[in-house]
Design an enzyme around this catalytic site. Sequence first.
Site, PDB file in Angstrom:
ATOM      1  N   GLU A 144      -7.944 -25.649 -13.203  1.00 32.35           N
ATOM      2  CA  GLU A 144      -7.951 -25.010 -14.521  1.00 32.35           C
ATOM      3  C   GLU A 144      -9.349 -24.936 -15.128  1.00 32.35           C
ATOM      4  O   GLU A 144      -9.494 -24.811 -16.346  1.00 32.35           O
ATOM      5  CB  GLU A 144      -6.985 -25.749 -15.447  1.00 32.35           C
ATOM      6  CG  GLU A 144      -5.537 -25.523 -15.046  1.00 32.35           C
ATOM      7  CD  GLU A 144      -4.646 -26.627 -15.563  1.00 32.35           C
ATOM      8  OE1 GLU A 144      -3.994 -26.422 -16.590  1.00 32.35           O
ATOM      9  OE2 GLU A 144      -4.608 -27.700 -14.954  1.00 32.35           O
ATOM     10  N   SER A 172      -0.389 -26.549 -14.135  1.00 33.89           N
ATOM     11  CA  SER A 172      -0.555 -25.112 -13.891  1.00 33.89           C
ATOM     12  C   SER A 172       0.417 -24.563 -12.861  1.00 33.89           C
ATOM     13  O   SER A 172       0.158 -23.527 -12.258  1.00 33.89           O
ATOM     14  CB  SER A 172      -1.968 -24.785 -13.394  1.00 33.89           C
ATOM     15  OG  SER A 172      -2.902 -25.114 -14.340  1.00 33.89           O
ATOM     16  N   TYR A 195      -1.439 -17.264 -14.925  1.00 30.72           N
ATOM     17  CA  TYR A 195      -2.861 -16.915 -14.919  1.00 30.72           C
ATOM     18  C   TYR A 195      -3.224 -15.600 -14.241  1.00 30.72           C
ATOM     19  O   TYR A 195      -4.301 -15.075 -14.478  1.00 30.72           O
ATOM     20  CB  TYR A 195      -3.675 -18.026 -14.241  1.00 30.72           C
ATOM     21  CG  TYR A 195      -3.488 -19.359 -14.892  1.00 30.72           C
ATOM     22  CD1 TYR A 195      -3.793 -19.546 -16.240  1.00 30.72           C
ATOM     23  CD2 TYR A 195      -2.990 -20.442 -14.185  1.00 30.72           C
ATOM     24  CE1 TYR A 195      -3.619 -20.765 -16.850  1.00 30.72           C
ATOM     25  CE2 TYR A 195      -2.809 -21.676 -14.788  1.00 30.72           C
ATOM     26  CZ  TYR A 195      -3.119 -21.833 -16.119  1.00 30.72           C
ATOM     27  OH  TYR A 195      -2.948 -23.040 -16.724  1.00 30.72           O
ATOM     28  N   ARG A 228       1.350 -30.991 -26.396  1.00 25.82           N
ATOM     29  CA  ARG A 228       2.380 -29.952 -26.464  1.00 25.82           C
ATOM     30  C   ARG A 228       3.563 -30.457 -25.651  1.00 25.82           C
ATOM     31  O   ARG A 228       3.393 -30.873 -24.512  1.00 25.82           O
ATOM     32  CB  ARG A 228       1.842 -28.639 -25.865  1.00 25.82           C
ATOM     33  CG  ARG A 228       2.614 -27.398 -26.321  1.00 25.82           C
ATOM     34  CD  ARG A 228       2.219 -26.178 -25.509  1.00 25.82           C
ATOM     35  NE  ARG A 228       2.677 -26.331 -24.156  1.00 25.82           N
ATOM     36  CZ  ARG A 228       1.919 -26.075 -23.082  1.00 25.82           C
ATOM     37  NH1 ARG A 228       0.696 -25.648 -23.197  1.00 25.82           N
ATOM     38  NH2 ARG A 228       2.422 -26.252 -21.876  1.00 25.82           N
ATOM     39  N   ASP A 278       7.080 -29.566 -23.910  1.00 23.45           N
ATOM     40  CA  ASP A 278       7.830 -28.414 -23.410  1.00 23.45           C
ATOM     41  C   ASP A 278       9.256 -28.835 -23.085  1.00 23.45           C
ATOM     42  O   ASP A 278       9.470 -29.845 -22.406  1.00 23.45           O
ATOM     43  CB  ASP A 278       7.167 -27.867 -22.133  1.00 23.45           C
ATOM     44  CG  ASP A 278       5.721 -27.422 -22.373  1.00 23.45           C
ATOM     45  OD1 ASP A 278       5.324 -27.318 -23.553  1.00 23.45           O
ATOM     46  OD2 ASP A 278       5.013 -27.176 -21.387  1.00 23.45           O
ATOM     47  N   GLU A 293       8.316 -31.511 -19.989  1.00 21.60           N
ATOM     48  CA  GLU A 293       7.083 -32.276 -19.802  1.00 21.60           C
ATOM     49  C   GLU A 293       6.253 -32.303 -21.066  1.00 21.60           C
ATOM     50  O   GLU A 293       6.503 -31.580 -22.030  1.00 21.60           O
ATOM     51  CB  GLU A 293       6.256 -31.681 -18.659  1.00 21.60           C
ATOM     52  CG  GLU A 293       5.773 -30.269 -18.937  1.00 21.60           C
ATOM     53  CD  GLU A 293       4.552 -29.902 -18.107  1.00 21.60           C
ATOM     54  OE1 GLU A 293       3.917 -30.793 -17.526  1.00 21.60           O
ATOM     55  OE2 GLU A 293       4.219 -28.703 -18.075  1.00 21.60           O
ATOM     56  N   ASN A 352       2.100 -32.107 -22.311  1.00 24.05           N
ATOM     57  CA  ASN A 352       0.735 -31.756 -21.916  1.00 24.05           C
ATOM     58  C   ASN A 352      -0.193 -32.364 -22.944  1.00 24.05           C
ATOM     59  O   ASN A 352      -0.177 -31.962 -24.109  1.00 24.05           O
ATOM     60  CB  ASN A 352       0.569 -30.230 -21.885  1.00 24.05           C
ATOM     61  CG  ASN A 352       1.333 -29.619 -20.727  1.00 24.05           C
ATOM     62  OD1 ASN A 352       0.894 -29.688 -19.595  1.00 24.05           O
ATOM     63  ND2 ASN A 352       2.500 -29.054 -21.002  1.00 24.05           N
ATOM     64  N   GLY A 377      -3.774 -26.003 -23.451  1.00 20.10           N
ATOM     65  CA  GLY A 377      -4.738 -24.901 -23.551  1.00 20.10           C
ATOM     66  C   GLY A 377      -5.115 -24.640 -24.996  1.00 20.10           C
ATOM     67  O   GLY A 377      -4.303 -24.818 -25.914  1.00 20.10           O
TER      68      GLY A 377
END
Length: 365
Positions: free
Chosen positions: A17, A190, A259, A299, A301, A314, A316, A320
């Site tokens: 990333e 990712s 991506y 974050r 999810d 999960e 994070n 991002g």
Amino acid sequence: MQDKIRVAVLFGGKSAEHEVSLQSAKNVIEAIDKTKYEVVPVGIDKQGHWLTGDASHFLLNADDPKLIALNNAGTRVALAPTGDEVHLIPLDEAGPPSPVDVVFPVLHGPYGEDGTVQGLLKLADVPFVGAGVLGSAVGMDKDVMKRLLRDAGLPIPAFITLRRGAGADYDGIIARLGLPCFVKPANLGSSVGISKAKSPADLERAVADAFQYDHKVIIEEFIEGREIECSVLGNGEPMASVPGEIVPTHEFYSYEAKYIDENGALLKIPADLPEPVIKRVQDTAVAAFKALECEGMARVDVFLRGDDEVIVNEINTLPGFTRISMYPKLWEASGLSCTELIDRLIQLAIERHARDTKLKTAHEL
Ligand SMILES: Nc1ncnc2c1ncn2[C@@H]1O[C@H](COP(=O)(O)OP(=O)(O)O)[C@@H](O)[C@H]1O
Ligand SMILES: [Mg+2]
């Protein structure tokens, strides 16, 4: 007037990333309140060298997400604990060490989001944004993360962990988890190395593939549902943003969908959900944040199965931060601009450091 707070923004890094991190850093550096903070950009190249330079040209092709790259012309530096202050020390030439008050790691994936950089920053005794060593490491390891979520009584998909060389009873796994199921390297992000296995042959292939990326692989029950994300902010009393929704146009939210394909997913901000479900998502996100020893930001999810069943996928810990990223977008939709959000994150880092500094480090009689 008091001197501005010097914030070293760390970005790039040895991870898949790397480029996303460059875009995130660009956004953070643009949005940071320049009346209060002085930015010291520190780019980490793909070999792991730390480079600093002028904030105005630390990137090449900054406006093109496909060609964006780190400008390697910067000065090589190392972060060193030098007593009362933390400094970036030039490595290749004589020059003054440059003091740093706070570090904002904008690094995604291994060597950035996994506690390694956090350990370095902790040793250097400098305040830093986001989760500490434990929260970062736990958030990176999907197996340990899920065990802690389960221990906290939070709903998660049924899963099985495989370790390299231990063998696998595929019939037993299929009997327990069903097909399709999801196969993932335990420590990555990712969607790299992740497959949706639809047949026994698929499953064996997917496991072999995932073992290329990690020594530990997890297999999960497939959850048919909507993908909802929620931003969390705070230390002791974290708050949750309005939830957003990811609608992948691919079979799942794969690397390509994230991506490569510009139309790989639709982001709905805020998610169209009834009030009680919003509340459940937010409560679950905050509970997951606490269960996983998180601080600063994350974050969370989740999957929404049926009308109201919230299942945690999960966390994070360094989400991002690009202009189109969910984490800052969800705060914007909740009434907190990107500039205010960054300010809050830096203040949380300083508060935590001050709190930790008060702890006794030795037995006192
Ligand atoms: N158990 C599951 N059921 C359904 N879809 C899943 C499941 N696990 C992962 N996915 C899909 O794969 C994507 C990536 O998985 P995730 O665990 O979030 O890994 P990463 O850390 O790489 O983002 C998810 O966004 C989702 O689209
Ligand atoms: Mg994910």
